[in-house]
Enzyme design. Structure first.
Site, short mmCIF file in Angstrom:
data_model
loop_
_atom_site.label_atom_id
_atom_site.label_comp_id
_atom_site.label_asym_id
_atom_site.label_seq_id
_atom_site.Cartn_x
_atom_site.Cartn_y
_atom_site.Cartn_z
CG ASP A 1 -11.66 4.25 -2.92
OD1 ASP A 1 -12.18 5.23 -2.37
OD2 ASP A 1 -12.36 4.59 -4.55
CB CYS B 1 -0.88 0.13 1.15
SG CYS B 1 -1.97 -1.61 1.21
#
Length: 374
Positions: free
Chosen positions: A277, A261
């Site tokens: 998201d 990430c």
């Protein structure tokens, strides 16, 4: 401080379409408050003030949903006004918007052109595949309406790319879809693997991708792209461009292809901030820009260990000969292997299918590109 990325959901999950596979509708159903309304101008101003005070050099401000245009054009005019008001540090601002195109008109297109927006517009290939899952609120087809919106963007010379969700029905039709996109002159294309409902066993929905279907899609698409590459007329397909770039020593722009990430700031309509998201869920809330600074939000992200927890690749994944290129994919597609917390990607087989056949060709393309740069 590195460039900051802020994704604003000005209309929360409100949408004028009812796409059957919508991952955000799924997330809304799995949190205590599903819908946060339209972002107030007061909240918008605070978001812009804190973003531009914190940013150094450049920042990307993206608008997504739901359907972000449902906040109204005046909301976006105020956003530009606030950007100009608070950009005391002369930060280079990149504005982007992801839309379904359903509410697009000439006024929107003029605004995007005048303010240099990059617009992503969703289109799921040919009419048969698009209209299968992308209906409007009344259950009607939307394909021709979205094509009209795309043509308006072209007429106004707005920079745009086509975003296609790869699902069980679009994947087998990629050759027809690719041919259609070439006919329409869609040069910038993104293909996003459809997400199954979060926390549920993958592959159980009608629209669900299976590893074999997705793998064959990647093989077919790369073959088509490579044929055009040899002719010097290939479209820009981010996934393949990123793979070639990785062979050349560049960092991929997609966090999926980084295998971990990245630092993102997803801002819901009430000002709440989340790290991704795909995780706009109550347990992942890390602050609110109405009350918190970015420094505080970054500290909470660090304390949560959100980025670190995405490095949960299994030993077999890390020892794979393709790991340096694949890097395990997106964490949302990783399956737990047991109590040790390590995980494999659900689409591991898909990536192996692609790299078994085209790994050497990708490396060859990269070497050609490097030679041309010398």
């Amino acid at each position: 401080m590195p460039p900051i990325n802020v994704m604003i959901k000005p209309a929360s999950g409100l949408c004028n379409m009812r796409c059957r596979y919508c991952f955000y509708a799924d997330e809304m159903n799995k949190r205590q408050q599903d819908f946060y309304g339209i972002m107030s101008l007061e909240t918008l101003e605070r978001v812009m003030e804190k973003t531009l005070t914190f940013a150094e050099g450049e920042c990307t401000i993206a608008y997504q949903g739901g359907e972000p245009t449902m906040a109204g054009l005046e909301f976006f005019r105020k956003s530009i006004e606030f950007q100009n008001k608070y950009n005391k540090n002369h930060v280079r601002i990149h504005n982007a918007l992801q839309t379904n195109g359903y509410g697009m008109n000439e006024e929107w297109c003029r605004f995007f052109a005048e303010n240099h927006f990059l617009v992503g517009i969703s289109l799921d290939g040919i009419k048969a595949t698009h209209d299968l899952y992308r209906k409007d609120a009344a259950g009607e087809d939307t394909y021709f309406r979205i094509l009209k919106a795309i043509h308006m963007l072209e007429e106004h010379q707005v920079d745009f790319n086509i975003l296609t969700v790869v699902n069980a029905k679009t994947a087998p039709k990629i050759r027809k879809i690719y041919e259609q996109y070439a006919k329409y002159g869609f040069h910038y294309q993104q293909y996003i693997a459809c997400l199954d409902p979060i926390g549920e066993e993958p592959g159980k929905e009608e629209f669900s991708l299976t590893p074999k279907i997705y793998g064959q899609f990647l093989l077919d698409l790369f073959e088509l792209w490579d044929i055009d590459l040899r002719k010097g007329k290939q479209p820009y397909i981010r996934q393949f461009e990123n793979y070639i770039g990785m062979f050349m020593g560049y960092m991929p722009e997609s966090c999926e292809q980084r295998g971990m990430c990245s630092i993102q700031n997803i801002v819901e309509a009430d000002g709440s901030v989340y790290p991704c998201d795909f995780y706009v869920l109550d347990e992942y809330r890390i602050g609110n820009l109405n009350t918190d600074t970015f420094e505080e939000i970054y500290e909470r992200r660090k304390a949560m260990g959100f980025i670190e927890s995405s490095l949960n690749h299994s030993e077999s994944c890390k020892n794979c000969k393709y790991f340096s290129l694949c890097r395990g994919g997106c964490r949302r597609n990783r399956e737990s292997l047991g109590g040790d917390g390590q995980a494999d990607n659900y689409f591991c087989e898909s990536y192996r299918m692609l790299f078994d056949k085209y790994y050497d060709r990708m490396r060859e393309i990269a070497q050609i590109c490097l030679a041309q740069k010398r």
